[in-house]
Design a protein around this motif. Sequence first.
Motif, short mmCIF file in Angstrom:
data_model
loop_
_atom_site.label_atom_id
_atom_site.label_comp_id
_atom_site.label_asym_id
_atom_site.label_seq_id
_atom_site.Cartn_x
_atom_site.Cartn_y
_atom_site.Cartn_z
N LYS A 28 24.61 -37.94 73.64
CA LYS A 28 23.86 -36.92 72.88
C LYS A 28 24.00 -37.19 71.40
N ALA A 29 25.23 -37.55 70.97
CA ALA A 29 25.49 -37.84 69.55
C ALA A 29 24.66 -39.06 69.13
N GLU A 30 24.63 -40.10 69.99
CA GLU A 30 23.83 -41.29 69.69
C GLU A 30 22.36 -40.94 69.57
N VAL A 31 21.87 -40.12 70.53
CA VAL A 31 20.46 -39.70 70.51
C VAL A 31 20.18 -38.92 69.24
N GLU A 32 21.10 -38.03 68.87
CA GLU A 32 20.92 -37.24 67.66
C GLU A 32 20.89 -38.14 66.42
N ASN A 33 21.83 -39.10 66.37
CA ASN A 33 21.84 -40.06 65.26
C ASN A 33 20.54 -40.87 65.21
N LEU A 34 20.10 -41.32 66.40
CA LEU A 34 18.85 -42.10 66.46
C LEU A 34 17.66 -41.24 66.04
N THR A 35 17.68 -39.96 66.42
CA THR A 35 16.60 -39.04 66.04
C THR A 35 16.58 -38.87 64.53
N ILE A 36 17.76 -38.69 63.95
CA ILE A 36 17.87 -38.55 62.49
C ILE A 36 17.35 -39.83 61.81
N THR A 37 17.80 -40.99 62.34
CA THR A 37 17.36 -42.28 61.79
C THR A 37 15.84 -42.40 61.90
N LEU A 38 15.29 -42.04 63.07
CA LEU A 38 13.83 -42.09 63.27
C LEU A 38 13.12 -41.19 62.27
N GLU A 39 13.64 -40.00 62.08
CA GLU A 39 13.03 -39.06 61.13
C GLU A 39 13.08 -39.63 59.72
N ARG A 40 14.20 -40.33 59.40
CA ARG A 40 14.33 -40.93 58.07
C ARG A 40 13.30 -42.04 57.89
N PHE A 41 13.04 -42.80 58.95
CA PHE A 41 12.12 -43.92 58.85
C PHE A 41 10.67 -43.54 59.11
N LYS A 42 10.42 -42.30 59.51
CA LYS A 42 9.06 -41.86 59.82
C LYS A 42 8.10 -42.05 58.63
N PRO A 43 8.48 -41.62 57.40
CA PRO A 43 7.57 -41.84 56.26
C PRO A 43 7.27 -43.33 56.03
N GLN A 44 8.30 -44.17 56.18
CA GLN A 44 8.10 -45.60 56.01
C GLN A 44 7.17 -46.14 57.10
N LYS A 45 7.35 -45.62 58.32
CA LYS A 45 6.50 -46.04 59.44
C LYS A 45 5.06 -45.65 59.15
N LEU A 46 4.87 -44.39 58.68
CA LEU A 46 3.52 -43.94 58.35
C LEU A 46 2.91 -44.78 57.24
N GLU A 47 3.72 -45.08 56.22
CA GLU A 47 3.26 -45.90 55.11
C GLU A 47 2.86 -47.30 55.60
#
Length: 145
Positions: A28-47
């Motif tokens: 769960k902690a890994e998933v949460e960390n990955l979710t946070i990382t994904l959220e952080r990279f979302k703007p870059q992904k959109l860009e």
Amino acid sequence: NKNTEGLSAIQQKTSLVMDLQFQLAEKKAEVENLTITLERFKPQKLELENQVRKYMDSFSRLKEDSELQIEKLAHDNELHMKLAEQYKNTSENTREQLFELQSTLARFQERFKKAEEEWSLNFKQIEEEKRKIEFEKHTIKTELE
């Protein structure tokens, strides 16, 4: 004895459940960390997606422009080939016309030369006639005096 075995089995199962709960918490902690990382990279992904879209649009426009340029060049080349053929034909016609003009000029020069010779001969005859008339006039005048 049975109780000891049963207790031992329950302890093993409890230990297994606790291990599984711990692993689940870690996951769960890994998933949460990955979710946070994904959220952080979302703007870059959109860009990046936007940039890819822009590049694809640019590429499509360039491809269309290139195809139009190729068509235009093919058309221009076709026109140049037609113009070259016309020039060749015109050049041949011009050569033929020049030859005809040269022949006509040569005939005209020949006629002009003959006419000039005739005129010169006629002029000499007229001058001769004039002298004869002058001579006769002078002779008649002299006789009258």
